[in-house]
Design a protein around this motif. Structure first.
Motif, PDB file in Angstrom:
ATOM      1  N   THR A   1      49.383  73.746  86.224  1.00 37.50           N
ATOM      2  CA  THR A   1      50.243  74.854  86.644  1.00 37.50           C
ATOM      3  C   THR A   1      49.608  76.226  86.441  1.00 37.50           C
ATOM      4  O   THR A   1      50.313  77.229  86.518  1.00 37.50           O
ATOM      5  CB  THR A   1      51.575  74.821  85.878  1.00 37.50           C
ATOM      6  OG1 THR A   1      51.282  74.859  84.486  1.00 37.50           O
ATOM      7  CG2 THR A   1      52.373  73.587  86.202  1.00 37.50           C
ATOM      8  N   TYR A   2      48.326  76.305  86.181  1.00 37.28           N
ATOM      9  CA  TYR A   2      47.640  77.578  85.953  1.00 37.28           C
ATOM     10  C   TYR A   2      48.170  78.294  84.717  1.00 37.28           C
ATOM     11  O   TYR A   2      47.978  79.497  84.571  1.00 37.28           O
ATOM     12  CB  TYR A   2      47.776  78.530  87.144  1.00 37.28           C
ATOM     13  CG  TYR A   2      46.941  78.198  88.347  1.00 37.28           C
ATOM     14  CD1 TYR A   2      45.550  78.151  88.269  1.00 37.28           C
ATOM     15  CD2 TYR A   2      47.530  77.963  89.582  1.00 37.28           C
ATOM     16  CE1 TYR A   2      44.785  77.859  89.378  1.00 37.28           C
ATOM     17  CE2 TYR A   2      46.768  77.677  90.694  1.00 37.28           C
ATOM     18  CZ  TYR A   2      45.400  77.628  90.590  1.00 37.28           C
ATOM     19  OH  TYR A   2      44.646  77.354  91.688  1.00 37.28           O
TER      20      TYR A   2
ATOM     21  N   PHE B   1      50.781  72.827  69.981  1.00 36.96           N
ATOM     22  CA  PHE B   1      51.967  72.484  70.760  1.00 36.96           C
ATOM     23  C   PHE B   1      53.211  72.826  69.950  1.00 36.96           C
ATOM     24  O   PHE B   1      53.246  72.615  68.740  1.00 36.96           O
ATOM     25  CB  PHE B   1      51.942  70.992  71.071  1.00 36.96           C
ATOM     26  CG  PHE B   1      53.038  70.537  71.983  1.00 36.96           C
ATOM     27  CD1 PHE B   1      53.089  70.969  73.297  1.00 36.96           C
ATOM     28  CD2 PHE B   1      54.008  69.659  71.544  1.00 36.96           C
ATOM     29  CE1 PHE B   1      54.085  70.535  74.150  1.00 36.96           C
ATOM     30  CE2 PHE B   1      55.013  69.231  72.383  1.00 36.96           C
ATOM     31  CZ  PHE B   1      55.046  69.662  73.686  1.00 36.96           C
TER      32      PHE B   1
ATOM     33  N   GLU C   1      59.014  78.769  73.331  1.00 38.10           N
ATOM     34  CA  GLU C   1      60.071  77.776  73.145  1.00 38.10           C
ATOM     35  C   GLU C   1      59.445  76.395  72.977  1.00 38.10           C
ATOM     36  O   GLU C   1      58.242  76.211  73.135  1.00 38.10           O
ATOM     37  CB  GLU C   1      61.052  77.800  74.318  1.00 38.10           C
ATOM     38  CG  GLU C   1      60.548  77.174  75.585  1.00 38.10           C
ATOM     39  CD  GLU C   1      61.671  76.939  76.594  1.00 38.10           C
ATOM     40  OE1 GLU C   1      62.827  77.273  76.311  1.00 38.10           O
ATOM     41  OE2 GLU C   1      61.379  76.406  77.667  1.00 38.10           O
ATOM     42  N   VAL C   2      60.290  75.441  72.646  1.00 36.38           N
ATOM     43  CA  VAL C   2      59.819  74.084  72.425  1.00 36.38           C
ATOM     44  C   VAL C   2      59.150  73.545  73.690  1.00 36.38           C
ATOM     45  O   VAL C   2      59.567  73.849  74.807  1.00 36.38           O
ATOM     46  CB  VAL C   2      61.004  73.178  72.002  1.00 36.38           C
ATOM     47  CG1 VAL C   2      62.015  73.044  73.129  1.00 36.38           C
ATOM     48  CG2 VAL C   2      60.512  71.811  71.564  1.00 36.38           C
ATOM     49  N   GLY C   3      58.064  72.803  73.511  1.00 39.45           N
ATOM     50  CA  GLY C   3      57.440  72.113  74.636  1.00 39.45           C
ATOM     51  C   GLY C   3      56.326  72.855  75.319  1.00 39.45           C
ATOM     52  O   GLY C   3      55.893  72.444  76.396  1.00 39.45           O
ATOM     53  N   VAL C   4      55.848  73.960  74.778  1.00 37.45           N
ATOM     54  CA  VAL C   4      54.726  74.652  75.416  1.00 37.45           C
ATOM     55  C   VAL C   4      53.533  74.690  74.457  1.00 37.45           C
ATOM     56  O   VAL C   4      53.669  74.480  73.264  1.00 37.45           O
ATOM     57  CB  VAL C   4      55.087  76.091  75.852  1.00 37.45           C
ATOM     58  CG1 VAL C   4      56.304  76.080  76.743  1.00 37.45           C
ATOM     59  CG2 VAL C   4      55.301  76.982  74.656  1.00 37.45           C
ATOM     60  N   MET C   5      52.375  74.967  75.047  1.00 38.35           N
ATOM     61  CA  MET C   5      51.165  75.114  74.249  1.00 38.35           C
ATOM     62  C   MET C   5      50.965  76.589  73.921  1.00 38.35           C
ATOM     63  O   MET C   5      51.297  77.458  74.722  1.00 38.35           O
ATOM     64  CB  MET C   5      49.934  74.638  75.029  1.00 38.35           C
ATOM     65  CG  MET C   5      49.916  73.203  75.422  1.00 38.35           C
ATOM     66  SD  MET C   5      49.956  72.022  74.086  1.00 38.35           S
ATOM     67  CE  MET C   5      48.562  72.513  73.107  1.00 38.35           C
TER      68      MET C   5
ATOM     69  N   TYR D   1      52.796  81.238  78.631  1.00 35.80           N
ATOM     70  CA  TYR D   1      53.747  80.284  78.056  1.00 35.80           C
ATOM     71  C   TYR D   1      54.817  79.884  79.062  1.00 35.80           C
ATOM     72  O   TYR D   1      55.233  78.738  79.106  1.00 35.80           O
ATOM     73  CB  TYR D   1      54.405  80.881  76.806  1.00 35.80           C
ATOM     74  CG  TYR D   1      53.410  81.451  75.829  1.00 35.80           C
ATOM     75  CD1 TYR D   1      52.426  80.636  75.294  1.00 35.80           C
ATOM     76  CD2 TYR D   1      53.433  82.787  75.472  1.00 35.80           C
ATOM     77  CE1 TYR D   1      51.488  81.144  74.416  1.00 35.80           C
ATOM     78  CE2 TYR D   1      52.509  83.297  74.588  1.00 35.80           C
ATOM     79  CZ  TYR D   1      51.532  82.476  74.067  1.00 35.80           C
ATOM     80  OH  TYR D   1      50.610  82.982  73.208  1.00 35.80           O
ATOM     81  N   ASN D   2      55.251  80.838  79.873  1.00 34.49           N
ATOM     82  CA  ASN D   2      56.345  80.532  80.798  1.00 34.49           C
ATOM     83  C   ASN D   2      55.935  79.577  81.899  1.00 34.49           C
ATOM     84  O   ASN D   2      56.766  78.970  82.546  1.00 34.49           O
ATOM     85  CB  ASN D   2      56.876  81.824  81.434  1.00 34.49           C
ATOM     86  CG  ASN D   2      57.734  82.578  80.461  1.00 34.49           C
ATOM     87  OD1 ASN D   2      58.227  81.994  79.510  1.00 34.49           O
ATOM     88  ND2 ASN D   2      57.881  83.869  80.691  1.00 34.49           N
ATOM     89  N   ARG D   3      54.629  79.474  82.128  1.00 36.63           N
ATOM     90  CA  ARG D   3      54.167  78.583  83.186  1.00 36.63           C
ATOM     91  C   ARG D   3      53.862  77.183  82.641  1.00 36.63           C
ATOM     92  O   ARG D   3      53.625  76.264  83.391  1.00 36.63           O
ATOM     93  CB  ARG D   3      52.879  79.148  83.766  1.00 36.63           C
ATOM     94  CG  ARG D   3      52.976  79.580  85.196  1.00 36.63           C
ATOM     95  CD  ARG D   3      51.616  80.074  85.614  1.00 36.63           C
ATOM     96  NE  ARG D   3      51.658  81.456  86.000  1.00 36.63           N
ATOM     97  CZ  ARG D   3      50.583  82.217  86.074  1.00 36.63           C
ATOM     98  NH1 ARG D   3      49.399  81.720  85.790  1.00 36.63           N
ATOM     99  NH2 ARG D   3      50.673  83.465  86.445  1.00 36.63           N
ATOM    100  N   CYS D   4      53.839  77.067  81.313  1.00 36.50           N
ATOM    101  CA  CYS D   4      53.403  75.807  80.700  1.00 36.50           C
ATOM    102  C   CYS D   4      54.521  74.777  80.789  1.00 36.50           C
ATOM    103  O   CYS D   4      55.679  75.065  80.483  1.00 36.50           O
ATOM    104  CB  CYS D   4      53.034  76.049  79.248  1.00 36.50           C
ATOM    105  SG  CYS D   4      52.565  74.555  78.379  1.00 36.50           S
ATOM    106  N   ILE D   5      54.182  73.557  81.233  1.00 33.42           N
ATOM    107  CA  ILE D   5      55.191  72.498  81.258  1.00 33.42           C
ATOM    108  C   ILE D   5      54.935  71.467  80.164  1.00 33.42           C
ATOM    109  O   ILE D   5      55.671  70.507  80.021  1.00 33.42           O
ATOM    110  CB  ILE D   5      55.265  71.815  82.634  1.00 33.42           C
ATOM    111  CG1 ILE D   5      53.912  71.226  83.032  1.00 33.42           C
ATOM    112  CG2 ILE D   5      55.748  72.785  83.694  1.00 33.42           C
ATOM    113  CD1 ILE D   5      53.973  70.410  84.312  1.00 33.42           C
ATOM    114  N   GLY D   6      53.875  71.664  79.396  1.00 33.70           N
ATOM    115  CA  GLY D   6      53.676  70.819  78.214  1.00 33.70           C
ATOM    116  C   GLY D   6      53.027  69.480  78.461  1.00 33.70           C
ATOM    117  O   GLY D   6      53.430  68.483  77.869  1.00 33.70           O
TER     118      GLY D   6
END
Lengths: 173, 245, 440
Positions: free
Chosen positions: B99-100, B134, B157-161, B114-119
């Motif tokens: 997701t870049y 993580f 938030e939870v779930g991102v790198m 961070y907002n683009r990260c889907i984990g």
């Protein structure tokens, strides 16, 4: 009466019925033969349409593949150049990874085109005018849709001639 | 300076004016005090997870001081090596991100959005330095620590790198301030939290594209090496190897 | 080994439609037994989504564990079907006829299950749609240079292709169900049959379409597991960055797929009384194929190990010894036993290559191949370059329940499928029987 048909217990009888109809002057494509499984080696009539259909389906599959390839190229081009981000020192439009996308969409296009060709060509999902459930119990159906009113008698005779024939017909829609 | 491996249209855009941020670590000077780690946590709103979770590998230290023991008893020496994101020019974490969220900025930073990260956590696996962390839970601070958060840094938030950004908020603030005053950025105008805090001055931050900056001079030093340089990641952090025994 | 007289066409129709038309309490019991673990898995997943990923055993530095193992495992199992049945169709192997549909069903279901794992494994699964290439408001597309995006395309292509490959030959059988049933069932199957009549033109088009699909699906299947292997070999991680991973993974996938197929066939034979259709011959042929794949798998493992050993690269060797002699050695040698020694004995010795011998070997292979994926992922991630960052991984009950529940999900989907669709293609069996009589 929109269709007349005969039900036959085996391929030989069905072949005799088809031969009788053709002797009575019915063109091959006008004869409907329904079986519960594909009868390899029993060519009820051969007007070369099989090869034509095969060629057309392969061509359509190839066309679908080309469409998929084009779509994949366009997609990867637009996707990578519309917001060119640098990642890991790779070029913005990177051929090697994009070839993977192109391959997958090419195959997807070919497969979808094949199924569409099948559904359209085999007239799936259309209204059925000539059918008898006996077909799936092993009988072979030989029939004619919308026969000439004046020739019904001759055609019925031809259909009744082979041994074990059971005649039927329906008014249809 | 070696030319980049692949020229991209991004890099073609007027990169001559662009700074190239880098860091140098003098291993001779590092005392292993851990002030950089604390400063980084405070600056970047890195949540702590408690002893139990830390033991399960959930601690997030954007910069860590690695300890290595050398020799055999009684002739034992303790070595320290601060390790943070190496801001690689050819970063293995970047191309694997779908997701870049992980990508390269024009000024040579290895950015993490961070907002683009889907984990998917793929970047963390690809990173040879294990400097990506993580978020296993939503961040939380015991009162009144929630009042000391840095307003310039977003919470994750939870779930991102997440990972070391070279204090990108300070880089942007410094650049904007210089631009507002219509002056050139000087060496030392911008500094990261860890560098600012290091009592031994083991860490130096600056612009590698300026040959006279302190970090450039240190990067050119004879004892300068890249961490795991043979992997071809082209890090922007230089380690000055020990001379003391 | 020569079969008794093959069943007549009427007998075939009756036998193969029986599971659809007659339902006993045993079906409901079986469905309930399979549903319970699936529900447990869903609860576990909900727990993980609610409390965060911390409920798993993952942590720095091992960020991939049971979920990615299961992902690779199920995508591997999916190579049973479509690939095997496509190849057998292409070479026109007559013995394929009773096997193809149950193989293709395995493919479809295991792909669906396998494709669930990237979602389960995602930190923020509600944003999974960001992998899809759609024009977002910021024109920010997915990164086509990421192996995960290749996965997205490859798995979607393979899933679409496999579902169509499974569905096309079902149409004539739906017509058979339609003609042999009454009431609501007749209406439903009438819709599903799409007005199939069985005219020569329809048969010819269906068979041509299947030939094209078979040719198209084989390279797609190969590409899918190659791309899954790219997920690993594209990252600079010790023992991951290997050029052999593509073919190694494809061979392993077909290997585990055949094992899954043998197990499914044995269960179908027992529970649906298909002794007259799934003959010892089929198990014997598939057993030989499994043996060949076992040898091929061993060849790839030997290659991987030998090259690493001679390369003697320190970080690679650390992982090498971890699996060979240290903490992961018990799992490693279990894997070698399950994937090589057991199949070699049970399938290599003709006397042991019975149905139960094949099934035993297959169960061993399924276990071994699951371990293989685990041993590729976890030892490497826990032992990367900097010694300070070495670590380990221990799964939590949440992960174990989710991983286990997918086996139950596979069984449940299969049980429901056999209730709704003739698990052996009736028309292909009839065509095969007729072709056999013509030949003799």
């Amino acid at each position: 009466m929109s269709a007349i048909y005969g039900l036959y217990p085996d391929a030989a009888a069905a072949q005799a019925a088809v031969d009788g109809l053709r002797a009575a002057g019915v063109a091959g494509p006008d004869i409907t033969v329904l079986t519960s499984f594909p009868m390899d080696g029993c060519r009820f009539f051969d007007d070369g349409s099989d090869d034509r259909v095969r060629r057309r389906m392969w061509t359509m599959a190839g066309g679908g593949g080309l469409t998929g390839l084009t779509a994949a190229f366009a997609l990867s081009w637009v996707a990578e150049t519309s917001w060119p981000l640098s990642v890991g020192g790779l070029p913005v439009f990177a051929w090697w990874p994009n070839l993977i996308i192109m391959f997958e969409l090419t195959m997807l296009g070919a497969m979808l085109a094949t199924v569409v060709t099948l559904v359209v060509g085999a007239r799936l999902g259309r209204r059925v005018t000539l059918y008898d459930p006996e077909v799936s119990r092993g009988h072979i159906l030989v029939g004619i849709e919308r026969p000439d009113r004046d020739r019904i008698a001759a055609l019925t005779r031809a259909l009744a001639a082979p041994a074990g024939a059971r005649l039927g017909g329906n008014a249809g829609a | 300076m070696t030319p980049p491996l692949v020229t991209t249209s991004v890099q073609e855009e007027d990169t001559t004016e662009m700074p190239k941020w880098g860091m140098a670590v003098d291993l001779d000077a590092c005392t292993g005090c851990g002030a950089c780690v604390t400063a980084c946590h405070a600056e970047n709103n890195i949540s702590t997870v408690g002893a139990e979770q830390a033991a399960r590998g959930r601690a997030k230290h954007w910069i860590r001081v690695e300890r290595y023991w050398e020799g055999s008893f009684p002739d034992v020496r303790l070595r320290f090596q601060p390790v943070m994101c190496q801001q690689c020019d050819s970063a293995p974490c970047e191309p694997v991100c779908p997701t870049y969220a992980s990508h390269h900025t024009e000024d040579g930073l290895n950015a993490q959005v961070y907002n683009r990260c889907i984990g998917t956590r793929y970047c963390a696996n690809a990173c040879p330095y294990n400097t990506r962390f993580f978020d296993f839970f939503n961040p939380a601070w015991d009162k009144p620590l929630h009042l000391q958060l840095n307003p310039d840094v977003s919470l994750r938030e939870v779930g991102v790198m997440e990972k070391c950004t070279f204090c990108v908020q300070r880089i942007r603030a410094g650049t904007i301030a210089a631009k507002a005053d219509a002056r050139e950025l000087k060496d030392g105008d911008i500094t990261t939290a860890c560098v600012q805090t290091c009592p031994a001055h083991a860490l130096v931050f600056g612009d590698l594209s300026d040959p006279d900056s302190r970090v450039s001079q240190m990067a050119r030093a004879a004892r300068g090496t890249a961490l795991l340089g043979d992997l071809g990641t082209q890090p922007n952090v230089t380690y000055l190897q020990r001379q003391t025994p | 080994m020569t079969p008794a007289r093959p069943p007549s066409h009427e007998q075939m129709t009756a036998d193969l439609l029986r599971p659809l038309l007659r339902t006993t309490w045993r079906f409901f019991l079986l469905a309930a037994v399979c549903t319970a673990p699936v529900l447990a898995g869903l609860v576990a997943w909900a727990t993980q989504a609610y409390y965060g990923f911390g409920v798993t055993g993952l942590g720095w530095p091992v960020y991939w564990g049971f979920y990615i193992t299961s992902f690779v495992f199920w995508i591997g199992i999916s190579h049973a079907g479509t690939l095997i049945s496509a190849i057998l169709r292409l070479v026109d192997a007559g013995w394929r006829r009773p096997v193809t549909r149950c193989a293709e069903a395995i493919t479809a279901f295991s792909l669906i299950i396998g494709a669930m794992f990237p979602l389960i494994h995602l930190g923020r699964p509600w944003l999974a749609f960001w992998l899809a290439p759609y024009p977002s408001e910021r024109m920010l597309w997915p990164n086509f240079r990421s192996p995960l995006v290749w996965d997205f395309f490859a798995i979607n292509t393979y899933l679409t292709g496999s579902l169509l490959f499974l569905a096309l030959p079902m149409i004539p059988d739906f017509a058979t169900v339609r003609d042999n049933s009454t009431g609501v069932r007749r209406r439903i199957y009438g819709v599903l049959a799409l007005g199939w009549r069985g005219s020569s033109a329809q048969w010819h088009r269906l068979e041509t379409a299947m030939a094209i699909m078979a040719i198209a699906i084989v390279p797609v299947a190969v590409s899918v597991h190659t791309i899954v292997s790219f997920d690993f070999s594209m990252a600079p991680v010790p023992m991951w960055q290997s050029t052999i991973f593509g073919p190694y993974f494809v061979a392993g996938a077909i290997f585990s797929g055949i094992a899954g197929l043998i197990i499914a066939m044995a269960l179908l034979r027992r529970f649906l009384h298909l002794e007259a259709y799934l003959l010892p011959l089929h198990f014997d042929n598939l057993g030989r194929l499994l043996l060949v794949m076992s040898l091929l798998w061993a060849y790839f493992v030997f290659n991987e190990r030998l090259v690493t050993y001679y390369g003697n690269e320190p970080s690679d060797m650390a992982v090498f010894w971890r699996t060979q002699r240290l903490s992961f050695a018990p799992l490693y040698w279990t894997m070698v036993t399950c994937n090589f020694l057991v199949p070699l004995v049970l399938l290599g010795v003709r006397r042991f290559r019975t149905i139960s011998g094949c099934v035993t070997a297959s169960v061993a292979v399924v276990v071994g191949m699951w371990l293989e994926r685990f041993l590729i992922i976890v030892p490497s991630l826990g032992h990367k370059f900097l010694p300070y960052s070495h670590g380990s991984y221990r799964p939590t009950p949440i992960e174990i329940v989710i991983a286990f529940s997918t086996f139950a999900a596979m069984a449940l989907l299969y049980v429901l499928f056999t209730k709704l669709v003739p698990i052996i293609s009736i028309w292909e069996m009839k065509a095969g029987a007729t072709a056999d009589t013509v030949r003799s």
